[in-house]
Design a protein around this motif. Structure first.
Motif, mmCIF file in Angstrom:
data_model
loop_
_atom_site.group_PDB
_atom_site.id
_atom_site.type_symbol
_atom_site.label_atom_id
_atom_site.label_comp_id
_atom_site.label_asym_id
_atom_site.label_seq_id
_atom_site.Cartn_x
_atom_site.Cartn_y
_atom_site.Cartn_z
ATOM 1 N N ALA A 187 47.491 -38.030 -70.854
ATOM 2 C CA ALA A 187 47.667 -36.690 -70.291
ATOM 3 C C ALA A 187 48.233 -35.733 -71.333
ATOM 4 N N ARG A 188 49.133 -36.249 -72.180
ATOM 5 C CA ARG A 188 49.734 -35.406 -73.221
ATOM 6 C C ARG A 188 48.666 -34.913 -74.195
ATOM 7 N N ALA A 189 47.652 -35.726 -74.419
ATOM 8 C CA ALA A 189 46.568 -35.327 -75.323
ATOM 9 C C ALA A 189 45.785 -34.133 -74.775
ATOM 10 N N ARG A 190 45.911 -33.901 -73.466
ATOM 11 C CA ARG A 190 45.227 -32.757 -72.848
ATOM 12 C C ARG A 190 46.206 -31.617 -72.564
ATOM 13 N N TRP A 191 47.264 -31.560 -73.339
ATOM 14 C CA TRP A 191 48.331 -30.575 -73.120
ATOM 15 C C TRP A 191 47.787 -29.153 -72.985
ATOM 16 N N ASP A 192 46.967 -28.735 -73.937
ATOM 17 C CA ASP A 192 46.460 -27.359 -73.901
ATOM 18 C C ASP A 192 45.623 -27.106 -72.654
ATOM 19 N N ASP A 193 44.853 -28.100 -72.251
ATOM 20 C CA ASP A 193 44.034 -27.948 -71.045
ATOM 21 C C ASP A 193 44.912 -27.800 -69.812
ATOM 22 N N TYR A 194 45.977 -28.599 -69.740
ATOM 23 C CA TYR A 194 46.888 -28.487 -68.609
ATOM 24 C C TYR A 194 47.613 -27.146 -68.616
ATOM 25 N N GLN A 195 48.012 -26.688 -69.796
ATOM 26 C CA GLN A 195 48.689 -25.392 -69.868
ATOM 27 C C GLN A 195 47.770 -24.272 -69.395
ATOM 28 N N SER A 196 46.511 -24.333 -69.758
ATOM 29 C CA SER A 196 45.555 -23.320 -69.296
ATOM 30 C C SER A 196 45.367 -23.392 -67.785
ATOM 31 N N ALA A 197 45.300 -24.621 -67.269
ATOM 32 C CA ALA A 197 45.136 -24.796 -65.823
ATOM 33 C C ALA A 197 46.346 -24.277 -65.075
ATOM 34 N N TYR A 198 47.545 -24.578 -65.595
ATOM 35 C CA TYR A 198 48.762 -24.083 -64.951
ATOM 36 C C TYR A 198 48.846 -22.561 -65.030
ATOM 37 N N ALA A 199 48.451 -21.999 -66.156
ATOM 38 C CA ALA A 199 48.516 -20.547 -66.315
ATOM 39 C C ALA A 199 47.659 -19.855 -65.258
ATOM 40 N N GLU A 200 46.454 -20.368 -65.036
ATOM 41 C CA GLU A 200 45.601 -19.764 -64.006
ATOM 42 C C GLU A 200 46.181 -20.011 -62.618
ATOM 43 N N LEU A 201 46.672 -21.219 -62.391
ATOM 44 C CA LEU A 201 47.226 -21.566 -61.085
ATOM 45 C C LEU A 201 48.400 -20.668 -60.722
ATOM 46 N N LEU A 202 49.313 -20.469 -61.669
ATOM 47 C CA LEU A 202 50.490 -19.652 -61.404
ATOM 48 C C LEU A 202 50.104 -18.205 -61.105
ATOM 49 N N GLY A 203 49.062 -17.737 -61.759
ATOM 50 C CA GLY A 203 48.630 -16.360 -61.539
ATOM 51 C C GLY A 203 47.830 -16.170 -60.266
ATOM 52 N N ARG A 204 47.090 -17.209 -59.867
ATOM 53 C CA ARG A 204 46.192 -17.057 -58.724
ATOM 54 C C ARG A 204 46.758 -17.583 -57.417
ATOM 55 N N ALA A 205 47.621 -18.585 -57.475
ATOM 56 C CA ALA A 205 48.020 -19.296 -56.262
ATOM 57 C C ALA A 205 49.375 -18.861 -55.731
ATOM 58 N N GLY A 206 49.789 -17.654 -56.050
ATOM 59 C CA GLY A 206 51.026 -17.131 -55.503
ATOM 60 C C GLY A 206 50.731 -16.000 -54.533
ATOM 61 N N SER A 207 51.675 -15.701 -53.679
ATOM 62 C CA SER A 207 51.544 -14.595 -52.727
ATOM 63 C C SER A 207 52.929 -14.012 -52.503
ATOM 64 N N ASP A 208 52.987 -12.876 -51.819
ATOM 65 C CA ASP A 208 54.297 -12.288 -51.532
ATOM 66 C C ASP A 208 55.140 -13.222 -50.682
ATOM 67 N N ALA A 209 54.487 -13.962 -49.780
ATOM 68 C CA ALA A 209 55.223 -14.867 -48.890
ATOM 69 C C ALA A 209 55.570 -16.187 -49.562
ATOM 70 N N ALA A 210 54.737 -16.604 -50.523
ATOM 71 C CA ALA A 210 54.966 -17.894 -51.195
ATOM 72 C C ALA A 210 54.686 -17.756 -52.684
ATOM 73 N N PRO A 211 55.567 -17.044 -53.399
ATOM 74 C CA PRO A 211 55.363 -16.839 -54.840
ATOM 75 C C PRO A 211 55.735 -18.078 -55.639
ATOM 76 N N TRP A 212 55.310 -18.074 -56.893
ATOM 77 C CA TRP A 212 55.732 -19.103 -57.842
ATOM 78 C C TRP A 212 56.949 -18.605 -58.617
ATOM 79 N N TYR A 213 57.791 -19.551 -59.016
ATOM 80 C CA TYR A 213 58.907 -19.275 -59.920
ATOM 81 C C TYR A 213 58.748 -20.169 -61.138
ATOM 82 N N ALA A 214 58.705 -19.579 -62.312
ATOM 83 C CA ALA A 214 58.573 -20.339 -63.555
ATOM 84 C C ALA A 214 59.966 -20.529 -64.153
ATOM 85 N N VAL A 215 60.461 -21.764 -64.117
ATOM 86 C CA VAL A 215 61.817 -22.073 -64.560
ATOM 87 C C VAL A 215 61.781 -22.707 -65.951
#
Length: 310
Positions: free
Chosen positions: A229-257
């Motif tokens: 999985a670590r070998a796919r680090w960049d792919d996971y980071q890209s997937a998370y970046a899209e997920l954090l931007g698309r899968a949040g809402s005013d009622a259920a936002p994401w928090y990046a800690v």
């Protein structure tokens, strides 16, 4: 007020942690520009002193004591009103070694286990694969009055199929809409959702993986697939970046800690939970019986009423 919380809890600087770490729904996310060692909201050394780590850990204890009271009120309220759907759901997502287990232990561990419902999600079982991907998530939702914790979650059913190419895009991409509808259903039913992405660096992950390999008591937490999985680090980071931007809402936002510093991670998540509980109409339910009458009955059964009256 010591470990009971209250006046010993120091407020974050610059605003609430919810405001400081919230990912704006629909906005592009650049994880590469987000420093995993940053400490947004943490007071300066004039407040913390030179030992920021020790100060933050003490603050987590103080906040935790307050959380325990808030969670007890949530639990008590549900017992008084069984029809209430009010509950809190903490969703933790991260790369391997991101600190999900540690967050549960140090932050959620301050609360009464009676009112906490924790579920860790691994690869779907054969039975789970025979159902819709949200089936197992629905089975794991916390009862009313509980704090639920998802160690990984329904978002794995977007991330893993995408990065590991286990399903075509026309299978995993529509899940964004399904998850959005699902979370809206939950919030309409009284669920306060706190979605946290624990953001660690590539270097910090390597340190933590090595620490697991070097400690026999941590070998159970390691799996050879972690390196794959670590070998796919960049792919996971890209997937998370899209997920954090698309899968949040005013009622259920994401928090990046930022999570390279474990002590800051715990401090931030503790405040995220505290601030979320603060938005709820909590309180201990009033007695639905005659308190004076019950007190007199109790004293009579123990003979104390006669003694006190003599």
């Amino acid at each position: 007020m010591g470990d009971d919380g209250g006046t010993d809890v120091v407020a974050p600087i610059g605003g609430t942690v919810r405001d400081l770490l919230r990912v704006p729904p629909g906005a592009p996310v650049d994880l590469g520009a987000t420093n995993p060692r940053a400490t947004p909201g943490l007071p300066g050394s004039e407040v913390t002193g030179p030992d920021r780590k020790g100060w933050a850990r003490r603050q987590v204890r103080y906040v935790g004591a307050g959380l325990a009271r808030q969670q007890e009120m949530l639990f008590a309220g549900a017992k008084a009103d069984p029809g209430s759907g009010r509950r809190v759901l903490l969703v933790l997502q991260a790369m391997d070694c991101g600190g999900k287990d540690g967050t549960v232990k140090r932050v959620v561990g301050a609360m009464n286990p009676l009112g906490v419902h924790i579920r860790a999600f691994g690869p779907p079982t054969a039975e789970e694969l025979r159902h819709h991907f949200l089936w197992r998530i629905r089975q794991a939702l916390p009862p009313a009055g509980h704090l639920g914790v998802f160690n990984r979650s329904h978002y794995e059913d977007i991330l893993v199929p995408r990065v590991q190419e286990r399903a075509p895009e026309n299978v995993w991409r529509p899940r964004y809409v399904e998850i959005d509808d699902f979370e809206r259903e939950l919030t309409d039913d009284g669920v306060a959702i706190v979605k946290v992405f624990l953001h660690i660096s590539h270097t910090e992950q390597a340190r933590r993986l090595l620490a697991r390999l070097d400690d026999p008591t941590k070998h159970w937490k390691y799996h050879p697939s972690d390196i794959d999985a670590r070998a796919r680090w960049d792919d996971y980071q890209s997937a998370y970046a899209e997920l954090l931007g698309r899968a949040g809402s005013d009622a259920a936002p994401w928090y990046a800690v930022p999570a390279d510093r474990k002590w800051y991670r715990d401090w931030a998540v503790a405040h995220l939970l505290r601030e979320t509980f603060d938005t709820l109409p909590l309180g201990y339910p009033p007695a639905d019986f005659d308190i004076a009458g019950e007190r007199e009955r109790l004293l009579r059964t123990t003979g104390l009423l006669k003694v006190n009256g003599s």
